[in-house]
Write a protein that holds these residues in place. Structure first.
Motif, PDB file in Angstrom:
ATOM      1  N   THR A  20      34.134  46.205  28.985  1.00 46.21           N
ATOM      2  CA  THR A  20      34.088  47.089  30.141  1.00 46.21           C
ATOM      3  C   THR A  20      33.316  48.343  29.785  1.00 46.21           C
ATOM      4  OG1 THR A  20      36.238  46.256  30.822  1.00 46.21           O
ATOM      5  CG2 THR A  20      35.512  48.297  31.839  1.00 46.21           C
ATOM      6  N   MET A  53      33.048  49.655  35.470  1.00 53.87           N
ATOM      7  CA  MET A  53      34.069  50.255  36.324  1.00 53.87           C
ATOM      8  C   MET A  53      33.705  51.709  36.592  1.00 53.87           C
ATOM      9  SD  MET A  53      37.559  48.713  34.655  1.00 53.87           S
ATOM     10  CE  MET A  53      38.627  49.141  35.995  1.00 53.87           C
ATOM     11  N   TRP A  63      39.430  52.840  41.772  1.00 54.20           N
ATOM     12  CA  TRP A  63      38.232  52.492  41.021  1.00 54.20           C
ATOM     13  C   TRP A  63      37.642  51.213  41.585  1.00 54.20           C
ATOM     14  CZ3 TRP A  63      43.084  51.800  38.856  1.00 54.20           C
ATOM     15  CH2 TRP A  63      43.446  50.490  38.597  1.00 54.20           C
ATOM     16  N   VAL A  65      34.769  47.792  40.655  1.00 57.15           N
ATOM     17  CA  VAL A  65      34.298  46.975  39.543  1.00 57.15           C
ATOM     18  C   VAL A  65      33.057  46.192  39.969  1.00 57.15           C
ATOM     19  CG1 VAL A  65      34.913  45.089  37.972  1.00 57.15           C
ATOM     20  CG2 VAL A  65      36.654  46.701  38.705  1.00 57.15           C
TER      21      VAL A  65
END
Length: 123
Positions: A20, A53, A63, A65
């Motif tokens: 990520t 993210m 948030w 993604v």
């Protein structure tokens, strides 16, 4: 206090399960589906390789993604066959045909109306 960028930085995938990265910090060699399509490629069955993210006030979670696929494992887009071209044309024709007056409106009928504008708002 951790910054937003450090909260979303997990290149090993220990926290989120897959690598990520924060917004605009994904390494080279990873592309989204849209970026692959611009290059004439598709994921080709490979799993999601990484994600980006970022904070978003629009999302209920706080948030958002974006999923990334590896460029070296991407495959070329399959060409359109004559059967797929006919099926796509028939689907678009059905979206343009008004169920009320049975004419081709020349545009896709809004789903909110269910009819062409002339039938939905008669004078």
């Amino acid at each position: 206090m951790a910054t937003v960028a450090s909260r979303f930085y997990d290149p090993t995938g220990a926290r989120y399960g897959i690598p990520t990265y924060p917004w605009r910090l994904a390494p080279d060699g990873y592309l989204t589906r849209r970026q692959l399509r611009v290059r004439g490629l598709r994921p080709g069955g490979q799993p999601v390789a990484a994600q980006v993210m970022w904070r978003s006030r629009r999302s209920p979670a706080g948030w958002r993604v974006a999923y990334f696929y590896r460029l070296d494992k991407a495959r070329p887009v399959r060409p359109m066959t004559p059967g797929r071209v006919r099926a796509l044309a028939a689907a678009m024709r059905a979206r343009r045909t008004c169920p009320g007056c049975r004419t081709d409106a020349g545009y896709c009928i809004p789903r909110s109306l269910g009819l062409c504008v002339t039938c939905a708002y008669p004078v």
